[in-house]
Structure formats: structure tokens, C-alpha cells
Design an enzyme around this catalytic site. Structure first.
Site, short mmCIF file in Angstrom:
data_model
loop_
_atom_site.label_atom_id
_atom_site.label_comp_id
_atom_site.label_asym_id
_atom_site.label_seq_id
_atom_site.Cartn_x
_atom_site.Cartn_y
_atom_site.Cartn_z
N SER A 8 0.83 -1.09 0.03
CA SER A 8 0.10 -0.24 0.44
C SER A 8 0.86 1.58 -0.07
CB SER A 8 -0.76 -0.37 1.11
OG SER A 8 -0.88 1.31 1.48
N HIS A 33 -1.02 -1.30 -4.26
CA HIS A 33 -2.00 -0.79 -3.51
C HIS A 33 -2.54 0.59 -3.47
CE1 HIS A 33 -5.89 -1.70 -1.53
NE2 HIS A 33 -5.44 -0.96 -0.61
N ASP A 35 -4.45 3.88 -2.08
CA ASP A 35 -4.85 4.03 -1.46
C ASP A 35 -5.31 5.62 -1.41
OD1 ASP A 35 -5.82 1.70 0.44
OD2 ASP A 35 -4.27 2.45 1.37
N MET A 37 -8.14 8.23 -0.24
CA MET A 37 -8.82 9.24 0.99
C MET A 37 -9.60 10.80 0.47
SD MET A 37 -6.60 7.23 3.46
CE MET A 37 -6.73 5.61 3.72
N HIS A 67 -8.05 1.01 -4.72
CA HIS A 67 -9.09 1.45 -3.11
C HIS A 67 -9.39 2.98 -3.28
CE1 HIS A 67 -9.91 0.20 0.92
NE2 HIS A 67 -11.00 0.62 0.24
N MET A 69 -12.07 5.29 -0.93
CA MET A 69 -12.74 5.92 -0.48
C MET A 69 -12.96 6.86 -0.19
SD MET A 69 -9.24 4.11 2.58
CE MET A 69 -8.93 3.55 0.98
N MET A 138 -11.98 -5.90 4.50
CA MET A 138 -11.09 -4.70 5.55
C MET A 138 -10.70 -5.34 7.04
SD MET A 138 -10.03 -2.21 3.64
CE MET A 138 -9.39 -1.06 5.01
N GLY A 143 -9.05 3.79 6.41
CA GLY A 143 -8.64 5.72 7.01
C GLY A 143 -7.49 6.30 6.66
N PHE A 144 -6.92 4.91 7.79
CA PHE A 144 -5.22 5.31 8.27
C PHE A 144 -4.22 3.78 8.04
CE2 PHE A 144 -7.98 7.59 10.59
CZ PHE A 144 -7.75 9.06 10.50
N GLY A 145 -2.67 4.28 7.83
CA GLY A 145 -2.31 2.87 8.06
C GLY A 145 -1.70 2.94 9.43
N GLY A 146 -1.25 1.01 9.49
CA GLY A 146 -0.71 1.38 11.13
C GLY A 146 -1.46 0.76 12.20
N ASP A 176 -6.73 -6.77 3.18
CA ASP A 176 -6.61 -5.13 3.83
C ASP A 176 -6.40 -4.48 5.63
OD1 ASP A 176 -5.47 -2.19 3.43
OD2 ASP A 176 -6.81 -1.93 2.29
N GLY A 177 -5.18 -4.54 6.13
CA GLY A 177 -5.00 -3.39 6.86
C GLY A 177 -4.64 -4.60 8.32
N GLY A 178 -3.10 -3.63 8.94
CA GLY A 178 -2.60 -4.95 10.50
C GLY A 178 -1.99 -5.83 9.45
N GLY A 198 1.24 -2.35 4.00
CA GLY A 198 1.65 -0.72 4.27
C GLY A 198 3.21 -1.11 4.92
C1 DX5 Z 1 -6.56 1.95 5.33
C2 DX5 Z 1 -6.14 1.52 3.79
C3 DX5 Z 1 -5.36 0.19 4.34
C4 DX5 Z 1 -3.48 0.79 5.03
C5 DX5 Z 1 -2.80 -0.82 5.58
O1 DX5 Z 1 -7.88 2.58 5.12
O2 DX5 Z 1 -6.97 1.27 2.94
O3 DX5 Z 1 -4.68 -0.04 2.44
O4 DX5 Z 1 -2.70 1.38 3.70
O5 DX5 Z 1 -2.27 -0.01 6.00
P1 DX5 Z 1 -1.30 -1.29 7.14
O6 DX5 Z 1 -0.78 -2.28 5.65
O7 DX5 Z 1 -0.37 -0.31 7.51
O8 DX5 Z 1 -2.63 -1.34 8.16
ZN ZN Z 2 -6.24 0.01 0.82
#
Ligand code: DX5
Ligand code: ZN
Length: 222
Positions: A8, A33, A35, A37, A67, A69, A138, A143-146, A176-178, A198
Site C-alpha cells: 500500500s 495498492h 489508497d 481517501m 482502493h 475510499m 478490510m 482511513g489510516f495505515g498502521g 487489507d489492514g494490519g 503498508g
Molecule cells: C486503510 C488502507 C490500507 C492501509 C494499510 O484505510 O486501506 O490499505 O494503508 O496499511 P497497514 O498495512 O499499515 O495497515
Molecule cells: Zn487499502
């Protein structure tokens, strides 16, 4: 279906985005990927079609899965088709007419993805499954990475896998996510074949080594 690692860009260094994308592809990524937003559908703001277009003009030929959003989503679909998206994934909550939105993506020549938040029921899938090429589960709220992986997403994957298999269609199942080295095998076991990561990739120094470790962890499931 071959397993895909999908870095990502949200976690990349945006000041050197082109270089980061080249490096992660060289390191063995299968798709990028992307993203998007809008500070409306999700409480964050990232990049739009101009940035995808710039990556294509730089010479990035790899598969890019976008993706979205954003809400409303329809008006941006044409821009991303023109910018060179291979997959465009949308959330059912971001459109009043999901069948029309997915049809727009397909008619524009891209593959269509349908995204499920942790609180979104899988009941959206069967009525439109003939238009869907990718289901994205998801494992965090978007909304956020990490953020931390939500374990209930594994049950969602199992449910999605059963619907996909009974459709007989070649639909990818993305998570996708974590996603990290220590939980990617759980997602694979639950039925995922495409893994967005990501921070797990971009926050490390050696992308090839990290992608290799993610693939090794998946291999332990088979
Ligand atoms: C969250 C995004 C993800 C995000 C994943 O809204 O859709 O793609 O960047 O980040 P990590 O892998 O750090 O959770
Ligand atoms: Zn994503």
C-alpha cells in the site's frame, strides 16, 4: 490462484513516491495498492488520479489496484480509468447504486472490486457477484495505515471464500489492514489470496527481504 503481495503506497515516502514504487516492484510486489481517501467517506486525505497518471508516465507498467475510499464515488471512476487503473475497488456505502457503479468500472475496461468494512455485511456480494473480480475484506476500519488487525476479519474471509467458491468465478480475495509477517498465514488459511501491506513493508529497510518473509509465512499454510 497465485498469492499476491500488494504494498500500500499510503506508507511510502510520498516525497519519493516514484522511486518507492519502482523499488517495491523490483523487490517482488505483485500489485501496487493505491489508497484514495477524501476526508469525507474516511477521515483522511491522500492522493488522486493525477498521482496515478504521474506514475504511469514515469513508466510504471505493473498492475495497480485502486482502493477508493471516497463518497460519492461515481464521478472519480472515469478519471481513474483514464489514469490507468487495472482494478478499481469501491465500498457499497459510497454509492447509491452499487450495480451501476460496478458496471461503470467494467464497461471502462478495468476489473471491479467490492470492499467490506469490519461492520459491513457480506449480503452485498451475492446480488452483484457476476460483476465482481476482487473482494476486499478490510481488517481495520478504513482511513489510516498502521492500525491493529481486527481478528473477526478472519471469519469474514471464510464467509467470502465460500461465496466466491460457490460462484465458480475467478474472483480474488484480498485482505487489507494490519497485515504483518506474524498474521499473514492466518489470513491465507482463512481463504485470502491477495495481501495488502503498508507499514509492514515500507517501514522496513529491505523490501525484498520483507516481501520474501511474507511469502515464506504464507507458504507455511500449505
Ligand atoms: C486503510 C488502507 C490500507 C492501509 C494499510 O484505510 O486501506 O490499505 O494503508 O496499511 P497497514 O498495512 O499499515 O495497515
Ligand atoms: Zn487499502
Amino acid at each position: 490462484m497465485a498469492y499476491w503481495i500488494c504494498p500500500s503506497i499510503l506508507a511510502a515516502d510520498f516525497a519519493r513516491l516514484g522511486e518507492e514504487v519502482d523499488q517495491v516492484l523490483e523487490a517482488g510486489a505483485d500489485t501496487i495498492h493505491f489508497d484514495v481517501m477524501d476526508n469525507h467517506y474516511v477521515p483522511n486525505l491522500s492522493v488522486g488520479p493525477l498521482v496515478l497518471n504521474a506514475l504511469r508516465r514515469r513508466g510504471v507498467r505493473a498492475c495497480v489496484d485502486v482502493h477508493l475510499m471516497v463518497k460519492p464515488v461515481d464521478r472519480l471512476i472515469g478519471d481513474f480509468l483514464e489514469a490507468g487503473a487495472d482494478y478499481i475497488s469501491v465500498h457499497p456505502e459510497s454509492t447509491e447504486h452499487l450495480h451501476r457503479t460496478l458496471s461503470m468500472i467494467k464497461e471502462g475496461g478495468a476489473k471491479a472490486g467490492l470492499v467490506f468494512n469490519p461492520g459491513t455485511p457480506m449480503t452485498y456480494l451475492p446480488p452483484v457477484i457476476d460483476l465482481v473480480d476482487l473482494v476486499l475484506i478490510m481488517s481495520v476500519n478504513p482511513g489510516f495505515g498502521g492500525q491493529a488487525f481486527i481478528p473477526q476479519s478472519l471469519e469474514k474471509l471464510v464467509e467470502a471464500r465460500a461465496l466466491i467458491d460457490s460462484s465458480g468465478r475467478p474472483i480474488r480475495l484480498q485482505i487489507d489492514g494490519g497485515i504483518k509477517i506474524d498474521n499473514i498465514s492466518d489470513a491465507a488459511r482463512a481463504g485470502a489470496d491477495s495481501f495488502v501491506a503498508g507499514t509492514a513493508i515500507f517501514n522496513t529497510d529491505d523490501y525484498a527481504q520483507t516481501i520474501g518473509a511474507l511469502r515464506d509465512a504464507i507458504a507455511t499454510t500449505s
